[in-house]
Design a protein around this motif. Structure first.
Motif, PDB file in Angstrom:
ATOM      1  N   THR A   1       6.133   9.746 -11.833  1.00  0.00           N
ATOM      2  CA  THR A   1       7.453   9.287 -11.386  1.00  0.00           C
ATOM      3  C   THR A   1       7.494   8.850  -9.935  1.00  0.00           C
ATOM      4  OG1 THR A   1       8.526  10.752 -12.990  1.00  0.00           O
ATOM      5  CG2 THR A   1       9.890   9.897 -11.213  1.00  0.00           C
ATOM      6  N   ILE A   2       6.901   9.631  -9.042  1.00  0.00           N
ATOM      7  CA  ILE A   2       7.002   9.323  -7.608  1.00  0.00           C
ATOM      8  C   ILE A   2       6.364   7.971  -7.291  1.00  0.00           C
ATOM      9  CG2 ILE A   2       4.898  10.611  -6.994  1.00  0.00           C
ATOM     10  CD1 ILE A   2       6.354  11.387  -4.362  1.00  0.00           C
ATOM     11  N   PHE A   3       5.241   7.656  -7.933  1.00  0.00           N
ATOM     12  CA  PHE A   3       4.571   6.381  -7.682  1.00  0.00           C
ATOM     13  C   PHE A   3       5.288   5.222  -8.375  1.00  0.00           C
ATOM     14  CE2 PHE A   3       0.498   8.895  -6.835  1.00  0.00           C
ATOM     15  CZ  PHE A   3       0.673   8.831  -5.466  1.00  0.00           C
ATOM     16  N   LEU A   4       5.827   5.477  -9.537  1.00  0.00           N
ATOM     17  CA  LEU A   4       6.608   4.439 -10.208  1.00  0.00           C
ATOM     18  C   LEU A   4       7.843   4.088  -9.387  1.00  0.00           C
ATOM     19  CD1 LEU A   4       6.365   5.696 -13.901  1.00  0.00           C
ATOM     20  CD2 LEU A   4       5.307   3.629 -12.953  1.00  0.00           C
ATOM     21  N   HIS A   5       8.474   5.103  -8.807  1.00  0.00           N
ATOM     22  CA  HIS A   5       9.639   4.854  -7.957  1.00  0.00           C
ATOM     23  C   HIS A   5       9.241   4.094  -6.705  1.00  0.00           C
ATOM     24  CE1 HIS A   5      13.585   5.414  -6.210  1.00  0.00           C
ATOM     25  NE2 HIS A   5      13.028   5.899  -5.117  1.00  0.00           N
TER      26      HIS A   5
ATOM     27  N   VAL B   1      -1.250  -0.763  -4.416  1.00  0.00           N
ATOM     28  CA  VAL B   1      -2.403   0.128  -4.468  1.00  0.00           C
ATOM     29  C   VAL B   1      -1.984   1.461  -3.869  1.00  0.00           C
ATOM     30  CG1 VAL B   1      -3.357  -0.554  -2.222  1.00  0.00           C
ATOM     31  CG2 VAL B   1      -4.881   0.329  -3.988  1.00  0.00           C
ATOM     32  N   VAL B   2      -2.532   2.547  -4.405  1.00  0.00           N
ATOM     33  CA  VAL B   2      -2.257   3.898  -3.906  1.00  0.00           C
ATOM     34  C   VAL B   2      -3.492   4.431  -3.191  1.00  0.00           C
ATOM     35  CG1 VAL B   2      -1.938   6.307  -4.649  1.00  0.00           C
ATOM     36  CG2 VAL B   2      -0.491   4.514  -5.617  1.00  0.00           C
TER      37      VAL B   2
ATOM     38  N   VAL C   1       0.858  -1.187   0.000  1.00  0.00           N
ATOM     39  CA  VAL C   1       0.000   0.000   0.000  1.00  0.00           C
ATOM     40  C   VAL C   1       0.893   1.237   0.000  1.00  0.00           C
ATOM     41  CG1 VAL C   1      -1.825   1.269   1.166  1.00  0.00           C
ATOM     42  CG2 VAL C   1      -1.780  -1.225   1.300  1.00  0.00           C
ATOM     43  N   ILE C   2       0.680   2.105  -0.997  1.00  0.00           N
ATOM     44  CA  ILE C   2       1.427   3.352  -1.117  1.00  0.00           C
ATOM     45  C   ILE C   2       0.521   4.500  -0.679  1.00  0.00           C
ATOM     46  CG2 ILE C   2       2.686   4.875  -2.685  1.00  0.00           C
ATOM     47  CD1 ILE C   2       3.099   2.409  -4.524  1.00  0.00           C
ATOM     48  N   PHE C   3       0.884   5.120   0.423  1.00  0.00           N
ATOM     49  CA  PHE C   3       0.091   6.217   0.989  1.00  0.00           C
ATOM     50  C   PHE C   3       0.615   7.577   0.537  1.00  0.00           C
ATOM     51  CE2 PHE C   3      -1.075   3.013   4.109  1.00  0.00           C
ATOM     52  CZ  PHE C   3      -2.294   3.427   4.639  1.00  0.00           C
ATOM     53  N   ASP C   4      -0.285   8.457   0.150  1.00  0.00           N
ATOM     54  CA  ASP C   4       0.027   9.880   0.153  1.00  0.00           C
ATOM     55  C   ASP C   4       0.058  10.288   1.637  1.00  0.00           C
ATOM     56  OD1 ASP C   4       0.328  12.583  -0.714  1.00  0.00           O
ATOM     57  OD2 ASP C   4      -1.815  12.888  -0.421  1.00  0.00           O
ATOM     58  N   MET C   5       0.586  11.457   1.957  1.00  0.00           N
ATOM     59  CA  MET C   5       0.627  11.844   3.375  1.00  0.00           C
ATOM     60  C   MET C   5      -0.349  12.967   3.710  1.00  0.00           C
ATOM     61  SD  MET C   5       3.855  12.927   5.807  1.00  0.00           S
ATOM     62  CE  MET C   5       3.908  14.647   5.265  1.00  0.00           C
TER      63      MET C   5
ATOM     64  N   GLY D   1      -0.247   3.531 -13.711  1.00  0.00           N
ATOM     65  CA  GLY D   1      -0.897   2.234 -13.900  1.00  0.00           C
ATOM     66  C   GLY D   1      -1.081   1.474 -12.604  1.00  0.00           C
ATOM     67  N   ILE D   2      -1.311   2.207 -11.494  1.00  0.00           N
ATOM     68  CA  ILE D   2      -1.485   1.581 -10.191  1.00  0.00           C
ATOM     69  C   ILE D   2      -2.909   1.843  -9.701  1.00  0.00           C
ATOM     70  CG2 ILE D   2      -0.654   1.459  -7.806  1.00  0.00           C
ATOM     71  CD1 ILE D   2       2.027   2.569  -8.793  1.00  0.00           C
TER      72      ILE D   2
END
Length: 220
Positions: A147-151, A164-165, A5-9, A180-181
């Motif tokens: 870019t930030i999410f791909l990284h 998942v974001v 899980v990729i969180f924004d802050m 593509g997430i």
């Protein structure tokens, strides 16, 4: 199966937006510029550097972008340290703990500076739950660029399809789509004038999801 899980802050983990808004508007007064609410809304999800690059172009500011960033950061840090009512978004700590206890990898990918991310994580003791912290200041292009999410996905122990974001901003959702997430849009009361229509699903409260539901999200 979703494993990362990729969180924004900002607006997702903690509502620092009022502190940012206070700092920005203090700075706008110093610079003697008038930024409309509509223009300010477009800054959500952008790095401070990109915001000041846009302001420099729009208002013909003579100051160097790096100097503008340092001044705004000083105003933000001053307000952050003195604001007693800064709290985590309701329900997010329980969700983070649930993900962590169920073996999911957690990454934060925020347009905030590294110093701001660390201030938040240290204040609320979040480092123990997250594998990586990624700051938008480390990339030349901000969300909606992917870019930030791909990284962040490349740092994951899992494939991009297993990520998942969670985002609350128009720019963040566009970035997730471009990467593509799968994106869960959080309809935050703190994030005004944001378009969540392109999110793959939208929630109003973090109690609507848990580890079991998110892990099976692409099976539905």
């Amino acid at each position: 199966m979703i494993k990362t899980v990729i969180f924004d802050m900002d607006g997702v983990i903690v509502d620092t937006e009022p502190v940012h808004k206070f700092a920005y508007h203090q700075h706008f007064k110093e610079l003697n510029i008038e930024v409309s609410d509509e223009m300010y809304a477009t800054f959500t999800g952008n790095s401070t550097r990109n915001v000041f690059q846009k302001l420099k172009e729009t208002f013909g500011l003579k100051e160097d972008v790096e100097d503008l960033i340092l001044r705004k950061r000083h105003l933000f840090n001053e307000a952050f340290d003195t604001k007693p009512d800064l709290e985590l978004i309701e329900g997010v700590l329980h969700l983070i703990q649930d993900f962590h206890q169920n073996g999911m990898q957690l990454i934060v990918a925020s347009s905030a500076s590294n110093s701001t991310i660390n201030r938040v994580f240290n204040r609320f003791n979040l480092n123990q739950y997250f594998n990586y912290k990624v700051s938008g200041e480390d990339f030349p292009k901000s969300k909606p660029h992917p870019t930030i999410f791909l990284h962040a996905a490349s740092l994951s122990a899992n494939t991009k399809d297993e990520c998942v974001v969670i985002e609350d901003s128009t720019n963040g959702i566009l970035a997730s789509n471009a990467a593509g997430i799968f994106c869960i849009g959080y309809d935050s009361a703190n994030s005004k004038h944001q378009d969540l229509s392109l999110a793959d699903m939208v929630i109003q409260h973090f109690s609507e999801i848990n580890a079991e539901k998110v892990q099976k999200i692409k099976e539905n």
